[in-house]
Enzyme design. Structure first.
Site, PDB file in Angstrom:
ATOM      1  N   ARG A 232      -1.731  -0.870  -8.481  1.00 39.23           N
ATOM      2  CA  ARG A 232      -3.100  -0.548  -8.081  1.00 39.23           C
ATOM      3  C   ARG A 232      -3.203   0.972  -8.054  1.00 39.23           C
ATOM      4  NH1 ARG A 232      -6.108   0.093  -2.659  1.00 39.23           N
ATOM      5  NH2 ARG A 232      -8.101  -0.924  -3.014  1.00 39.23           N
TER       6      ARG A 232
ATOM      7  N   ASP B 134       0.830  -1.196   0.000  1.00 44.00           N
ATOM      8  CA  ASP B 134       0.000   0.000   0.000  1.00 44.00           C
ATOM      9  C   ASP B 134       0.871   1.255   0.000  1.00 44.00           C
ATOM     10  OD1 ASP B 134      -2.673  -0.696  -0.147  1.00 44.00           O
ATOM     11  OD2 ASP B 134      -2.810  -1.142   1.984  1.00 44.00           O
TER      12      ASP B 134
END
Length: 307
Positions: free
Chosen positions: A184, A132
């Site tokens: 992502r 992330d």
């Protein structure tokens, strides 16, 4: 107005009285809509249900900005347990990690060692780990560590998240695309100054679409993480026009949000992955979800008065 509301919510979330209230009552009054469970065992059952509906999953053990090596070790051990649960229960899932949960702010070398341990286990199981992206002060070091890990483990084992609201992201994406990185793309959920991030939603959205399109055209796997139906339809039209195979991208959405849209896309033959958080350290994550869409707060408030 949207940006102002997000800043107000994030500021309020830092208030001790507010955080204390939600940490005491949250899981009883509505937070469970956005967080699968506090325990891994219950989370596994939630993932099974999602998989039965044709949905892919990313499991995220919640927590960030740990202050001790012991806490970083505990987080790494839980991620390893999560990987084992994915194997044991044959879940269609991967995992997502935050580097500050693995000791980045204590010692980058500690964090790198933790990540190598996780990625070695993931590779042995044929699994994938997504790193992330957190707030902008750690963007540089996050990308630096990712590049080192990517060189050793490759795109099949490790991927990264980029945020469209940061000015720098277009250049970062281009660098990563040259390596074939699996990315992502998100809009960004942290409170950032206008010196580093687009303050206007229209600019964030435009940047988002440009990033997704460019990464696909560069032939890289792209996870399109958004609930914005306008953007989703734009991406669908773009992929059809450019004849981009459906196995080269996926849509990603958050657990408990836009469930009907998720299933509709699955019925249309698209890959859809549900970002599914679990664990006791859910408050920072929950705060960002409320900041992104303040209407979610009324759902929780109604839950409190129903009790």
């Amino acid at each position: 107005m949207t940006g102002l509301m997000r800043k107000l919510v994030l500021t309020a979330a830092g208030n001790k009285a507010v955080s204390g209230f939600f940490q005491k009552y949250g899981m009883r009054i509505g937070v469970q809509r956005f967080v699968a469970a506090e325990q891994l065992e219950l989370t596994v059952e939630a993932v099974k249900q999602l998989n039965r509906q044709g949905l892919l999953v990313t499991l995220d053990y919640l927590g960030e900005s740990v202050s001790s090596r012991e806490m970083a070790d505990e987080a790494a051990d839980m991620v390893l347990r999560t990987m084992d649960a994915i194997r044991d229960h044959r879940l269609n899932s991967n995992v997502s990690v935050k580097l500050t949960q693995l000791g980045l702010l204590i010692d980058p070398a500690l964090c790198l060692a933790q990540m190598k341990k996780l990625l070695a286990h993931a590779k042995s199981l044929g699994q994938f780990v997504r790193i992330d992206m957190e707030d902008s002060p750690v963007t540089d070091i996050t990308i630096k560590l990712f590049l080192e890990l990517f060189e050793q483990y490759g795109a099949d084992t490790v991927g990264l998240v980029l945020q469209s609201y940061l000015y720098r992201t277009a250049a970062d994406r281009k660098q990563l695309a040259a390596l074939g990185a699996n990315l992502r793309v998100v809009k960004g959920a942290y409170k950032e100054p206008k010196e580093v991030a687009f303050p206007a939603k229209a600019d964030v959205d435009r940047s988002y679409i440009e990033l997704c399109e460019a990464h696909m055209e560069d032939g890289c796997y792209t996870a399109v993480a958004t609930h914005d139906e306008r953007i989703i339809q734009h991406i669908i039209q773009f992929t059809e026009k450019k004849k981009i195979p459906r196995d080269r991208f996926e849509f990603q959405m958050l657990y408990g949000i836009s469930s009907s849209l998720q299933l509709r896309l699955v019925e249309q033959g698209y890959r859809v992955r549900v970002y599914t958080p679990y664990g006791e350290q859910w408050y920072p994550y929950f705060s960002r979800r409320i900041a992104e869409r303040p209407a979610n707060l009324w759902f929780v408030i109604r839950g409190f008065f129903r009790k």
